[in-house]
Design a protein around this motif. Structure first.
Motif, PDB file in Angstrom:
ATOM      1  N   VAL A   5       0.870  -1.167   0.000  1.00 54.63           N
ATOM      2  CA  VAL A   5       0.000   0.000   0.000  1.00 54.63           C
ATOM      3  C   VAL A   5       0.908   1.218   0.000  1.00 54.63           C
ATOM      4  O   VAL A   5       1.711   1.395   0.917  1.00 54.63           O
ATOM      5  CB  VAL A   5      -0.924   0.020   1.233  1.00 54.63           C
ATOM      6  N   VAL A   6       0.801   2.033  -1.067  1.00 52.48           N
ATOM      7  CA  VAL A   6       1.677   3.199  -1.184  1.00 52.48           C
ATOM      8  C   VAL A   6       0.858   4.434  -1.546  1.00 52.48           C
ATOM      9  O   VAL A   6      -0.108   4.348  -2.305  1.00 52.48           O
ATOM     10  CB  VAL A   6       2.794   2.990  -2.228  1.00 52.48           C
ATOM     11  N   PRO A   7       1.243   5.583  -1.003  1.00 52.50           N
ATOM     12  CA  PRO A   7       0.550   6.810  -1.378  1.00 52.50           C
ATOM     13  C   PRO A   7       0.797   7.130  -2.844  1.00 52.50           C
ATOM     14  O   PRO A   7       1.814   6.731  -3.418  1.00 52.50           O
ATOM     15  CB  PRO A   7       1.182   7.879  -0.474  1.00 52.50           C
ATOM     16  N   PRO A  51      -8.756   8.709   4.014  1.00 52.82           N
ATOM     17  CA  PRO A  51      -8.816  10.055   4.597  1.00 52.82           C
ATOM     18  C   PRO A  51      -7.509  10.835   4.390  1.00 52.82           C
ATOM     19  O   PRO A  51      -7.520  12.061   4.349  1.00 52.82           O
ATOM     20  CB  PRO A  51      -9.069   9.795   6.083  1.00 52.82           C
ATOM     21  N   GLY A  52      -6.407  10.131   4.212  1.00 46.85           N
ATOM     22  CA  GLY A  52      -5.112  10.772   4.004  1.00 46.85           C
ATOM     23  C   GLY A  52      -4.769  11.033   2.542  1.00 46.85           C
ATOM     24  O   GLY A  52      -3.714  11.567   2.235  1.00 46.85           O
ATOM     25  N   GLY A  53      -5.646  10.642   1.630  1.00 47.08           N
ATOM     26  CA  GLY A  53      -5.391  10.829   0.207  1.00 47.08           C
ATOM     27  C   GLY A  53      -5.477   9.522  -0.553  1.00 47.08           C
ATOM     28  O   GLY A  53      -5.824   8.474  -0.006  1.00 47.08           O
ATOM     29  N   LYS A  54      -5.126   9.582  -1.798  1.00 49.21           N
ATOM     30  CA  LYS A  54      -5.187   8.396  -2.661  1.00 49.21           C
ATOM     31  C   LYS A  54      -3.990   7.486  -2.401  1.00 49.21           C
ATOM     32  O   LYS A  54      -2.878   7.961  -2.169  1.00 49.21           O
ATOM     33  CB  LYS A  54      -5.224   8.817  -4.123  1.00 49.21           C
ATOM     34  N   VAL A  55      -4.250   6.186  -2.457  1.00 49.95           N
ATOM     35  CA  VAL A  55      -3.200   5.175  -2.335  1.00 49.95           C
ATOM     36  C   VAL A  55      -3.409   4.132  -3.421  1.00 49.95           C
ATOM     37  O   VAL A  55      -4.504   3.990  -3.962  1.00 49.95           O
ATOM     38  CB  VAL A  55      -3.188   4.479  -0.943  1.00 49.95           C
TER      39      VAL A  55
END
Length: 107
Positions: A5-7, A51-55
Motif C-alpha cells: 500500500v503506497v501513497p 482520509p489521508g489521500g489516494k493510495v
C-alpha cells in the motif's frame, strides 16, 4: 502473497491511471514476461481513497511474491529500470534504501 500500500501523489493520479492501463495494453507482453520472470501468477493494483489521500494497493501472488520487490530493486534490466522509475515518480519509492517490511497479517 505480497500486499503493498503506497501513497499516490495527487498530481500524478491521471498519469498513474494511464501507466496502469498501458501495462494491460501496449506494454502487456513486457509486463507478463516481467511477472513470469519473478514468479508472479497474479499482479494487480487498485486505486483507493483514504482520509489521508489516494493510495495504490498492489497484490503480488505466486512463488516469487515474498521477495519480488527486493529482487526488482536489485535488477538493472530495462523493464525493471522502467518499472522502478515509474514507482518512484508516482509514489516516491526509493529503491536505494533498505526495503520496508511487508504488511503483517493480523487476523
Amino acid at each position: 502473497m505480497g500486499i503493498v500500500v503506497v501513497p499516490l501523489f495527487d498530481e500524478k493520479v491521471e498519469a498513474w491511471k494511464a501507466w496502469a492501463k498501458s501495462l494491460s495494453n501496449e506494454k502487456s507482453n513486457e509486463f507478463n514476461d516481467f511477472n513470469k520472470k519473478y514468479g508472479l501468477t497474479r499482479h494487480n493494483a487498485w486505486l483507493a481513497e483514504t482520509p489521508g489521500g489516494k493510495v495504490v494497493v498492489a497484490l503480488h501472488e505466486g512463488p516469487g511474491a515474498d521477495d519480488f520487490l527486493q529482487k526488482v530493486a536489485e535488477s538493472n534490466d530495462s523493464f525493471e529500470l522502467y518499472f522502478k522509475e515509474k514507482l518512484t515518480e508516482f509514489h516516491g519509492m526509493n529503491f536505494d534504501a533498505p526495503p520496508l517490511p511487508m504488511p503483517v497479517q493480523m487476523i
